[in-house]
Design a protein around this motif. Structure first.
Motif, mmCIF file in Angstrom:
data_model
loop_
_atom_site.group_PDB
_atom_site.id
_atom_site.type_symbol
_atom_site.label_atom_id
_atom_site.label_comp_id
_atom_site.label_asym_id
_atom_site.label_seq_id
_atom_site.Cartn_x
_atom_site.Cartn_y
_atom_site.Cartn_z
ATOM 1 N N ASP A 366 0.831 -1.215 0.000
ATOM 2 C CA ASP A 366 0.000 0.000 0.000
ATOM 3 C C ASP A 366 0.856 1.251 0.000
ATOM 4 N N LEU A 367 2.102 1.073 0.347
ATOM 5 C CA LEU A 367 3.014 2.220 0.345
ATOM 6 C C LEU A 367 4.076 2.027 -0.720
ATOM 7 N N ASP A 368 3.660 1.508 -1.840
ATOM 8 C CA ASP A 368 4.597 1.234 -2.923
ATOM 9 C C ASP A 368 5.072 2.550 -3.544
ATOM 10 N N VAL A 369 6.058 2.433 -4.408
ATOM 11 C CA VAL A 369 6.611 3.631 -5.054
ATOM 12 C C VAL A 369 5.519 4.333 -5.849
ATOM 13 N N GLY A 370 5.387 5.605 -5.597
ATOM 14 C CA GLY A 370 4.424 6.387 -6.368
ATOM 15 C C GLY A 370 3.044 6.464 -5.761
ATOM 16 N N ILE A 371 2.787 5.665 -4.744
ATOM 17 C CA ILE A 371 1.457 5.720 -4.131
ATOM 18 C C ILE A 371 1.555 5.883 -2.622
ATOM 19 N N GLY A 372 2.736 5.864 -2.087
ATOM 20 C CA GLY A 372 2.910 5.897 -0.643
ATOM 21 C C GLY A 372 3.564 7.173 -0.149
ATOM 22 N N LEU A 373 4.715 7.008 0.459
ATOM 23 C CA LEU A 373 5.346 8.141 1.116
ATOM 24 C C LEU A 373 6.105 9.009 0.129
ATOM 25 N N ARG A 374 6.109 10.287 0.428
ATOM 26 C CA ARG A 374 6.902 11.226 -0.354
ATOM 27 C C ARG A 374 8.156 11.590 0.429
ATOM 28 N N LEU A 375 9.214 11.852 -0.325
ATOM 29 C CA LEU A 375 10.435 12.300 0.335
ATOM 30 C C LEU A 375 10.212 13.671 0.948
ATOM 31 N N ASP A 376 9.466 14.500 0.237
ATOM 32 C CA ASP A 376 9.266 15.871 0.686
ATOM 33 C C ASP A 376 7.877 16.273 0.211
ATOM 34 N N TYR A 377 7.113 16.870 1.125
ATOM 35 C CA TYR A 377 5.717 17.143 0.780
ATOM 36 C C TYR A 377 5.505 18.530 0.225
ATOM 37 N N GLY A 378 6.585 19.197 -0.127
ATOM 38 C CA GLY A 378 6.451 20.549 -0.665
ATOM 39 C C GLY A 378 6.915 20.620 -2.097
ATOM 40 N N LYS A 379 7.554 21.701 -2.409
ATOM 41 C CA LYS A 379 8.053 21.937 -3.754
ATOM 42 C C LYS A 379 9.422 21.283 -3.833
ATOM 43 N N TYR A 380 9.497 20.124 -4.463
ATOM 44 C CA TYR A 380 10.717 19.317 -4.357
ATOM 45 C C TYR A 380 10.676 18.271 -5.438
ATOM 46 N N TYR A 381 11.766 18.105 -6.163
ATOM 47 C CA TYR A 381 11.724 17.119 -7.235
ATOM 48 C C TYR A 381 13.124 16.665 -7.597
ATOM 49 N N ALA A 382 13.155 15.600 -8.373
ATOM 50 C CA ALA A 382 14.389 15.132 -8.992
ATOM 51 C C ALA A 382 15.514 14.942 -7.993
ATOM 52 N N SER A 383 15.193 14.350 -6.877
ATOM 53 C CA SER A 383 16.205 14.201 -5.843
ATOM 54 C C SER A 383 17.069 12.978 -6.114
ATOM 55 N N LYS A 384 18.199 12.954 -5.469
ATOM 56 C CA LYS A 384 19.125 11.855 -5.691
ATOM 57 C C LYS A 384 20.072 11.755 -4.525
ATOM 58 N N THR A 385 20.450 10.533 -4.160
ATOM 59 C CA THR A 385 21.395 10.360 -3.071
ATOM 60 C C THR A 385 22.756 9.949 -3.598
ATOM 61 N N PHE A 386 23.742 10.098 -2.734
ATOM 62 C CA PHE A 386 25.043 9.500 -3.011
ATOM 63 C C PHE A 386 25.619 9.011 -1.704
ATOM 64 N N PHE A 387 26.514 8.051 -1.784
ATOM 65 C CA PHE A 387 27.162 7.570 -0.576
ATOM 66 C C PHE A 387 28.450 8.352 -0.399
ATOM 67 N N ASP A 388 28.524 9.062 0.709
ATOM 68 C CA ASP A 388 29.713 9.848 1.029
ATOM 69 C C ASP A 388 30.673 8.948 1.784
ATOM 70 N N GLN A 389 31.638 8.411 1.064
ATOM 71 C CA GLN A 389 32.546 7.457 1.711
ATOM 72 C C GLN A 389 33.464 8.162 2.699
ATOM 73 N N ASN A 390 33.570 9.474 2.573
ATOM 74 C CA ASN A 390 34.405 10.241 3.484
ATOM 75 C C ASN A 390 33.855 10.186 4.902
ATOM 76 N N LYS A 391 32.546 10.347 5.011
ATOM 77 C CA LYS A 391 31.940 10.358 6.342
ATOM 78 C C LYS A 391 30.931 9.237 6.536
ATOM 79 N N GLN A 392 30.973 8.270 5.632
ATOM 80 C CA GLN A 392 30.110 7.101 5.784
ATOM 81 C C GLN A 392 28.650 7.478 5.996
ATOM 82 N N ARG A 393 28.141 8.300 5.121
ATOM 83 C CA ARG A 393 26.732 8.645 5.231
ATOM 84 C C ARG A 393 26.122 8.713 3.844
#
Lengths: 653, 187
Positions: A366-393
């Motif tokens: 019920d919380l599948d991609v596109g029908i469940g939770l949003r990363l941000d509920y405002g004006k926000y789009y095209a987000s992307k993560t990266f793994f910062d190996q420098n600080k392990q986050r």
């Protein structure tokens, strides 16, 4: 130090000026995100977003799930207006300008002072013009972004480039990739970088060809020993991947950072769509030149439309550190995220990844991609993560477009910006959410602070917080609720059935709204409330109704100007019984990033005030609930500018 | 007769050797403007830095210092800073393990966080950049290093820093290196 307004003064009356609430077309420019390519030992994240080519006008459609957000209530008004075709649609990309404006929207007389105030002090935005991907390498964080070198409106998209030692203080570099080959002449769109074990960096990005077909191209640094990675070389035999049979030539973009499997092959995923079902294709490679398409999709969700900017990464279930993109095993869950082109919203879902056949299923369908939770509920789009190996986050970037007119953007000379990067962790307390939080390096911007303890805010009142200037702030706030003795109300019934955000902060209910007024002037003619609203409170014993808490931002009174978008954004936020209600706000001129309950629910908003600017901007507490007192404790930091500027190369380099 | 001659010869040789070695020794450790009878390039350059003595001592005492290559001198200086910083970082990390004082621990941890990128990336990149003639980038790296050292220094009140002289010396070295690189930048 804190004054009180007249208790009886009605608070936050409904707006008295006309607000245009047309179909909002939030078309955004392609984002460039490069995803860092992961190396087994290293993870370089590079995100860039590819913007969508779509011929159809985008319609924003708000979902009205109970659990879901109440963002952007769209009311089709009766006014007769012609649909203005937003920029970009003719070229086959998603519309980039705000088409909530019609020919009949009165345009506001913006002064230069008002417009220049809007530029943020510590958010990444281009020197000028348009932007819409991160990597850590040899001591520098790199950000690549979709950039139009010629204008503050979408077009001519190339790869802008900036570097930073600390994710906050950025220095602009020359453009990394320009559109000079047939395979990217119509756009050097989003891509991702992968760091190979031998130290080589490999970049995959989407190019829009001379026939406007979306293909994936390979590029690599001209000199990998250059810490600034100034120059890039495109593989001579690009493209390396073209749309496969069954996939539309304009439904194929945004390759992710690669992850390594037990069969010694790298995997890369891209978003696409078949019959309105958004999906994620998987390619395997050993050399980043030759690719095999998997039989199965990584995942597919019917009815969600085209998936842009897919992101796929592991999170640790004990929720304390970030994980390399290739990590897997017990105690690891995988997040799948997509930017839905149809609605311009970023969704994510937490689930399990099966490396044997490269498939993923959500923990809760019920919380599948596109029908469940949003990363941000405002004006926000095209987000992307990266793994910062420098600080392990794991670090998340998000692109925030403007909500004003193109004409204003052209006058300002710039448009759009990035959020402050956020760390992403699995919320082990709820097991259903991710937690986002501004990177700690933002603390290096802190100047002086003010602290307030247990400030009492009675129903229907506003309390000013005297902190001096109020345009660049980092605010931590906690709220305690005191049920008023006169009412013994255990639920909301008698006060109407306001659920969630309501139509804004002016709508009163028993247990909300209450919170902070940011970018507000003394007269309260312009203000932006960030607030909580509870469905009930007190439950002494017998009541079985549980409390739902909503976290919201109300832009409807953020500005007197009629030609800016002013919506109410928000969502329910889980609050555990041992938790106090808390929020953190980053205020930076025309952007406010709001985090509830440690980042369980996040809302980014754009505000364009005409009066609450410069020295006239203030901060207040408010309580518009009817049945409760609020006691607020806050710590508020003034934040310095990040002085984002071109890299000081000095003379000839 | 023969004995007397050979003894004399030996004595002469010995004293000659003694005088020679004394001269050599004294010329090696001679003060800048003394036995060489005039400033060499090292002196000229060091005079343009804020810490002449320090600059001169280091460059003169290092046998690898090129006599007429300012870029080489800058490289030596940066290497010196790098060695010092690495040493100090190790020292900080040792102290961190031993100290029971929580406040000191936080201060030291902050300093370690400042020194690590300096040792790992910033100074090596400054060195490489200098080697490649990229003096602007080198200059930028050196000033970055300075910021980090400064940030660490600020965590402690004046006299009570356990890093004592180390940080202070490094600040000076950085200032010297920075000045030499600026000379290179300006041709």
């Amino acid at each position: 130090m804190v004054g009180m307004k007249d208790d009886d003064a009605p608070l936050l009356e409904p707006p008295s000026y006309y607000v245009v609430e047309a179909d909002e077309d939030e078309d955004e420019e392609g984002r460039r995100r490069s995803r860092p390519l992961k190396l087994r030992g290293y993870l370089v994240i590079f995100g860039s977003m590819v913007f969508l080519l779509s011929m159809a006008a985008l319609i924003i459609y708000q979902q009205s799930h109970d659990y879901d957000d109440e963002a952007a209530k769209i009311e089709n008004n009766d006014h007769n207006y012609k649909k203005v075709f937003p920029r970009g649609v003719a070229e086959g990309v998603s519309a980039k300008s705000n088409s909530f404006l019609s020919e009949t929207t009165p345009s506001y007389n913006w002064t230069n002072a008002m417009l220049s105030w809007q530029r943020t002090a510590f958010h990444f935005q281009p020197e000028r013009n348009w932007m819409n991907g991160p990597l850590f390498h040899k001591g520098w964080y790199h950000l690549f972004y979709q950039y139009n070198p010629y204008s503050a409106v979408w077009g001519n998209i190339t790869w802008g480039h900036a570097v930073s030692r600390d994710l906050i203080h950025w220095l602009y570099l020359p453009e990394a990739i320009v559109r000079d080959m047939w395979f990217d002449i119509n756009g050097a769109w989003s891509g991702s970088a992968t760091l190979l074990p031998d130290g080589e960096i490999v970049l995959l990005y989407t190019g829009s060809t001379d026939q406007e077909v979306q293909v994936q191209n390979l590029a690599y640094p001209a000199d990998a020993s250059d810490p600034l990675l100034l120059n890039w070389v495109k593989y001579a035999k690009n493209p390396v991947i073209v749309p496969p049979p069954g996939i539309g030539p304009q439904d194929f973009r945004d390759p992710t950072t690669a992850w390594f499997g037990p069969d010694n092959k790298w995997r890369v995923t891209l978003g696409s769509m078949v019959n309105r079902a958004g999906l994620s294709l998987v390619y395997k490679t050993t050399d980043f030149i030759n690719y095999e398409l998997n039989d199965h999709y990584l995942h597919e969700v019917p009815g969600t439309g085209m998936w842009e900017c897919v992101d796929f990464y592991p999170v640790s279930m004990n929720g304390s550190v970030g994980l390399d993109t290739s990590a897997n095993g017990p105690g690891v869950k995988h997040v799948l995220k997509a930017s839905l082109d149809d609605t311009k919203v970023d969704y994510y879902a937490i689930g399990s990844y099966f490396v044997e056949n490269d498939t993923w299923i959500p923990d809760d369908p019920d919380l599948d991609v596109g029908i469940g939770l949003r990363l941000d509920y405002g004006k926000y789009y095209a987000s992307k993560t990266f793994f910062d190996q420098n600080k392990q986050r794991r670090v998340l970037w998000g692109w925030i477009n403007e909500s004003d007119t193109e004409a204003a953007d052209e006058r300002k000379g710039w448009a759009s910006l990035q959020t402050i990067p956020r760390t992403v962790l699995y919320d082990k307390k709820t097991g259903t959410n991710l937690l986002q939080w501004p990177v700690e390096e933002i603390e290096s911007l802190r100047l002086k602070s003010d602290e307030f303890k247990h400030v009492l805010v009675k129903p229907g009142t506003v309390v000013p917080l005297h902190i001096g200037t109020a345009t660049q702030l980092d605010i931590f706030a906690e709220f305690e609720i005191e049920l008023l003795e006169s009412e013994g109300i255990l639920n909301n019934k008698e006060n109407g059935s306001v659920v969630g955000c309501g139509v804004g902060a002016a709508e009163r209910s028993a247990f909300g709204p209450f919170g902070i007024l940011a970018i507000a002037n003394d007269q309260l003619s312009e203000l932006t409330p960030i607030y909580f609203r509870l469905s009930n409170y007190g439950n002494n014993g017998t009541s079985t109704t549980s409390t739902t808490t909503s976290f919201c931002v109300d832009e409807t009174r953020s500005s007197k100007a009629p030609d800016v978008s002013k919506l109410v954004f928000g969502s329910k936020v889980p609050v555990l019984t041992d938790e106090k209600l808390s929020m953190r706000l980053l205020v930076d001129h025309s952007i406010i990033e709001s985090f509830a309950q440690g980042g369980r629910t996040v809302i980014s908003s754009r505000v364009y005030p005409t009066e609450a600017i410069y020295g006239a901007a203030r901060l207040f507490l408010f309580n518009n609930a009817t049945d409760i007192n609020i006691k607020a404790s806050l710590k508020i930091w003034q934040l310095n500018s990040a002085f984002i500027r071109p890299f000081p190369f000095h003379l000839a380099q | 007769m023969r004995n007397k001659a050979s003894t004399t010869l030996t004595l002469v040789l010995l004293s000659f050797t003694l005088v020679l070695s004394t001269t050599l020794v004294s010329s090696q450790s001679s003060s800048p403007s003394s036995s060489n009878g005039g400033d060499d390039l090292i002196d000229q350059i060091c005079k343009k830095t804020p810490f002449y003595d320090l600059c001169s001592t280091i460059l003169h005492s290092n046998p690898l210092t090129p006599k007429s290559d300012p870029k080489g001198m800058a490289l030596i200086m940066v290497k010196n800073i790098e060695d010092n910083a690495t040493d100090t970082l190790n020292y900080i990390q040792d102290l961190l393990k031993k100290t029971p004082d929580q406040q000191l621990e936080q201060q030291l941890a902050f300093c370690a966080e400042s020194y690590i990128p300096v040792v790992k990336y910033i100074l090596p990149q400054a060195y490489d950049a200098l080697n490649q003639g990229k003096f602007g980038f080198a200059s930028y790296c050196i000033s970055d290093a300075e910021k980090e050292l400064d940030a660490c220094n600020k965590k402690f009140d004046g006299n009570q820093s356990p890093l004592g002289d180390r940080n202070g010396i490094m600040q000076k070295l950085v200032d010297v290196a920075s000045a030499i690189v600026k000379l290179l930048l300006n041709g």
